[in-house]
Motif scaffolding. Structure first.
Motif, PDB file in Angstrom:
ATOM      1  N   ARG A 153       0.800  -1.236   0.000  1.00  0.00           N
ATOM      2  CA  ARG A 153       0.000   0.000   0.000  1.00  0.00           C
ATOM      3  C   ARG A 153       0.826   1.277   0.000  1.00  0.00           C
ATOM      4  O   ARG A 153       0.439   2.258  -0.645  1.00  0.00           O
ATOM      5  CB  ARG A 153      -0.956  -0.012   1.200  1.00  0.00           C
ATOM      6  CG  ARG A 153      -2.170  -0.891   0.987  1.00  0.00           C
ATOM      7  CD  ARG A 153      -3.051  -0.922   2.200  1.00  0.00           C
ATOM      8  NE  ARG A 153      -2.395  -1.571   3.327  1.00  0.00           N
ATOM      9  CZ  ARG A 153      -2.937  -1.725   4.527  1.00  0.00           C
ATOM     10  NH1 ARG A 153      -4.137  -1.256   4.772  1.00  0.00           N
ATOM     11  NH2 ARG A 153      -2.280  -2.347   5.487  1.00  0.00           N
ATOM     12  N   PRO A 154       1.973   1.346   0.726  1.00  0.00           N
ATOM     13  CA  PRO A 154       2.759   2.585   0.683  1.00  0.00           C
ATOM     14  C   PRO A 154       3.133   3.030  -0.727  1.00  0.00           C
ATOM     15  O   PRO A 154       3.190   4.225  -1.013  1.00  0.00           O
ATOM     16  CB  PRO A 154       4.003   2.248   1.516  1.00  0.00           C
ATOM     17  CG  PRO A 154       3.547   1.185   2.438  1.00  0.00           C
ATOM     18  CD  PRO A 154       2.552   0.369   1.671  1.00  0.00           C
ATOM     19  N   ALA A 155       3.400   2.068  -1.615  1.00  0.00           N
ATOM     20  CA  ALA A 155       3.753   2.423  -2.992  1.00  0.00           C
ATOM     21  C   ALA A 155       2.590   3.118  -3.681  1.00  0.00           C
ATOM     22  O   ALA A 155       2.762   4.136  -4.367  1.00  0.00           O
ATOM     23  CB  ALA A 155       4.155   1.173  -3.770  1.00  0.00           C
ATOM     24  N   PHE A 156       1.385   2.599  -3.484  1.00  0.00           N
ATOM     25  CA  PHE A 156       0.209   3.209  -4.104  1.00  0.00           C
ATOM     26  C   PHE A 156      -0.091   4.571  -3.470  1.00  0.00           C
ATOM     27  O   PHE A 156      -0.540   5.490  -4.149  1.00  0.00           O
ATOM     28  CB  PHE A 156      -0.990   2.272  -3.985  1.00  0.00           C
ATOM     29  CG  PHE A 156      -0.860   1.025  -4.804  1.00  0.00           C
ATOM     30  CD1 PHE A 156      -1.151   1.029  -6.163  1.00  0.00           C
ATOM     31  CD2 PHE A 156      -0.429  -0.157  -4.229  1.00  0.00           C
ATOM     32  CE1 PHE A 156      -1.019  -0.117  -6.928  1.00  0.00           C
ATOM     33  CE2 PHE A 156      -0.288  -1.315  -4.982  1.00  0.00           C
ATOM     34  CZ  PHE A 156      -0.587  -1.292  -6.339  1.00  0.00           C
ATOM     35  N   VAL A 157       0.159   4.690  -2.164  1.00  0.00           N
ATOM     36  CA  VAL A 157      -0.042   5.981  -1.499  1.00  0.00           C
ATOM     37  C   VAL A 157       0.854   7.048  -2.113  1.00  0.00           C
ATOM     38  O   VAL A 157       0.414   8.169  -2.397  1.00  0.00           O
ATOM     39  CB  VAL A 157       0.236   5.859   0.024  1.00  0.00           C
ATOM     40  CG1 VAL A 157       0.259   7.240   0.675  1.00  0.00           C
ATOM     41  CG2 VAL A 157      -0.826   4.994   0.685  1.00  0.00           C
ATOM     42  N   VAL A 158       2.125   6.693  -2.340  1.00  0.00           N
ATOM     43  CA  VAL A 158       3.058   7.653  -2.933  1.00  0.00           C
ATOM     44  C   VAL A 158       2.620   8.034  -4.340  1.00  0.00           C
ATOM     45  O   VAL A 158       2.608   9.223  -4.707  1.00  0.00           O
ATOM     46  CB  VAL A 158       4.491   7.066  -2.960  1.00  0.00           C
ATOM     47  CG1 VAL A 158       5.417   7.951  -3.792  1.00  0.00           C
ATOM     48  CG2 VAL A 158       5.030   6.947  -1.550  1.00  0.00           C
ATOM     49  N   MET A 159       2.231   7.050  -5.145  1.00  0.00           N
ATOM     50  CA  MET A 159       1.841   7.340  -6.529  1.00  0.00           C
ATOM     51  C   MET A 159       0.583   8.209  -6.584  1.00  0.00           C
ATOM     52  O   MET A 159       0.523   9.186  -7.345  1.00  0.00           O
ATOM     53  CB  MET A 159       1.640   6.032  -7.292  1.00  0.00           C
ATOM     54  CG  MET A 159       2.938   5.296  -7.577  1.00  0.00           C
ATOM     55  SD  MET A 159       2.725   3.842  -8.635  1.00  0.00           S
ATOM     56  CE  MET A 159       1.950   2.702  -7.491  1.00  0.00           C
ATOM     57  N   VAL A 160      -0.418   7.856  -5.785  1.00  0.00           N
ATOM     58  CA  VAL A 160      -1.654   8.644  -5.768  1.00  0.00           C
ATOM     59  C   VAL A 160      -1.392  10.041  -5.220  1.00  0.00           C
ATOM     60  O   VAL A 160      -1.937  11.042  -5.721  1.00  0.00           O
ATOM     61  CB  VAL A 160      -2.745   7.922  -4.942  1.00  0.00           C
ATOM     62  CG1 VAL A 160      -3.969   8.815  -4.778  1.00  0.00           C
ATOM     63  CG2 VAL A 160      -3.141   6.612  -5.607  1.00  0.00           C
ATOM     64  N   ALA A 161      -0.544  10.140  -4.187  1.00  0.00           N
ATOM     65  CA  ALA A 161      -0.220  11.451  -3.620  1.00  0.00           C
ATOM     66  C   ALA A 161       0.472  12.346  -4.642  1.00  0.00           C
ATOM     67  O   ALA A 161       0.186  13.553  -4.728  1.00  0.00           O
ATOM     68  CB  ALA A 161       0.662  11.282  -2.384  1.00  0.00           C
ATOM     69  N   LEU A 162       1.373  11.770  -5.430  1.00  0.00           N
ATOM     70  CA  LEU A 162       2.054  12.550  -6.462  1.00  0.00           C
ATOM     71  C   LEU A 162       1.058  13.083  -7.490  1.00  0.00           C
ATOM     72  O   LEU A 162       1.110  14.247  -7.885  1.00  0.00           O
ATOM     73  CB  LEU A 162       3.116  11.697  -7.155  1.00  0.00           C
ATOM     74  CG  LEU A 162       4.457  11.554  -6.454  1.00  0.00           C
ATOM     75  CD1 LEU A 162       5.332  10.538  -7.180  1.00  0.00           C
ATOM     76  CD2 LEU A 162       5.166  12.901  -6.383  1.00  0.00           C
ATOM     77  N   VAL A 163       0.143  12.215  -7.933  1.00  0.00           N
ATOM     78  CA  VAL A 163      -0.838  12.625  -8.938  1.00  0.00           C
ATOM     79  C   VAL A 163      -1.753  13.715  -8.377  1.00  0.00           C
ATOM     80  O   VAL A 163      -1.992  14.750  -9.019  1.00  0.00           O
ATOM     81  CB  VAL A 163      -1.671  11.411  -9.413  1.00  0.00           C
ATOM     82  CG1 VAL A 163      -2.816  11.860 -10.302  1.00  0.00           C
ATOM     83  CG2 VAL A 163      -0.774  10.429 -10.157  1.00  0.00           C
ATOM     84  N   LEU A 164      -2.268  13.498  -7.151  1.00  0.00           N
ATOM     85  CA  LEU A 164      -3.182  14.477  -6.559  1.00  0.00           C
ATOM     86  C   LEU A 164      -2.490  15.808  -6.276  1.00  0.00           C
ATOM     87  O   LEU A 164      -3.096  16.871  -6.435  1.00  0.00           O
ATOM     88  CB  LEU A 164      -3.777  13.921  -5.262  1.00  0.00           C
ATOM     89  CG  LEU A 164      -4.878  12.865  -5.409  1.00  0.00           C
ATOM     90  CD1 LEU A 164      -5.317  12.373  -4.040  1.00  0.00           C
ATOM     91  CD2 LEU A 164      -6.067  13.425  -6.168  1.00  0.00           C
ATOM     92  N   SER A 165      -1.222  15.760  -5.843  1.00  0.00           N
ATOM     93  CA  SER A 165      -0.514  17.009  -5.538  1.00  0.00           C
ATOM     94  C   SER A 165      -0.301  17.848  -6.792  1.00  0.00           C
ATOM     95  O   SER A 165      -0.170  19.071  -6.713  1.00  0.00           O
ATOM     96  CB  SER A 165       0.829  16.704  -4.882  1.00  0.00           C
ATOM     97  OG  SER A 165       1.683  16.021  -5.784  1.00  0.00           O
TER      98      SER A 165
END
Length: 201
Positions: A153-165
């Motif tokens: 899950r941390p990997a997906f959190v980072v990817m989604v956070a990058l896109v949303l930011s």
């Protein structure tokens, strides 16, 4: 980090066995997750605090025991029923710990903010579906490998956070330094690579 504890406990308790490549993959995935968990210091370097890491390992051991226990229970109970029973039991504990005047005041504020309520409802729905899928996977496959995949899950959190930011900075303001961003992207690659090894070997 809890997939390592699951793999270690699953061998004597469930009779599961892992090949050496699976062990390497689990270690790579966990190392990647720990890299993602690093914090950026004012000097721009990645740091970990000792106390949170100790709490992390303690939490990981408890989650591992929970996964091992669920593997036994799923021989007699369906994933949906197990989730219902666990949610019913845990909700009582949560209420006993959290039901305070401050909590009630926060809930009243949520009612006045429609966006917050919508986000809360979305969170509960997504978490519910995710837990059902993970329990169904534990029921059908080796718990050590399922726990490793769930631990990405941390990997997906980072990817989604990058896109949303980038797309919605007002929703999520996150501007990691280039050094820490590179480290987290490498960690994401480690996690994806480890999962690939687990699935293909």
């Amino acid at each position: 980090t809890y997939p390592i504890f699951v793999a270690i406990l699953a061998m004597p308790l469930l009779g599961e066995s892992l090949r050496y490549l699976h062990w390497i993959a689990i270690i790579i995935v966990v190392a990647g997750a720990m890299m993602i968990s690093a914090r950026e210091s004012p000097a721009g370097t990645a740091t970990w605090k000792v106390k949170p890491l100790l709490l992390l390992f303690g939490s990981s051991l408890l989650f591992a025991l929970a996964d091992i226990t669920s593997k036994y229970i799923l021989d007699y109970v369906s994933p949906v029923n197990l989730l219902w029973l666990s949610t019913f039991c845990v909700s009582g504990i949560f209420l006993a710990v959290s039901l305070r005047p401050q909590t009630i005041e926060e809930l009243s504020m949520v009612k006045r903010k429609k966006n917050t309520f919508a986000l809360l409802a979305s969170y509960e729905t997504l978490a519910f579906v995710g837990m059902i899928l993970s329990l169904a996977a534990i029921e059908r496959g080796p718990v050590s490998l399922v726990s490793t995949i769930v631990g990405t899950r941390p990997a997906f959190v980072v990817m989604v956070a990058l896109v949303l930011s980038r797309l919605a900075p007002s929703f999520l303001e996150w501007r990691p330094g280039s050094r820490l961003l590179a480290q987290r992207l490498i960690a994401t690659g480690m996690i994806v690579g480890g999962i690939t090894i687990i699935n293909l070997v």
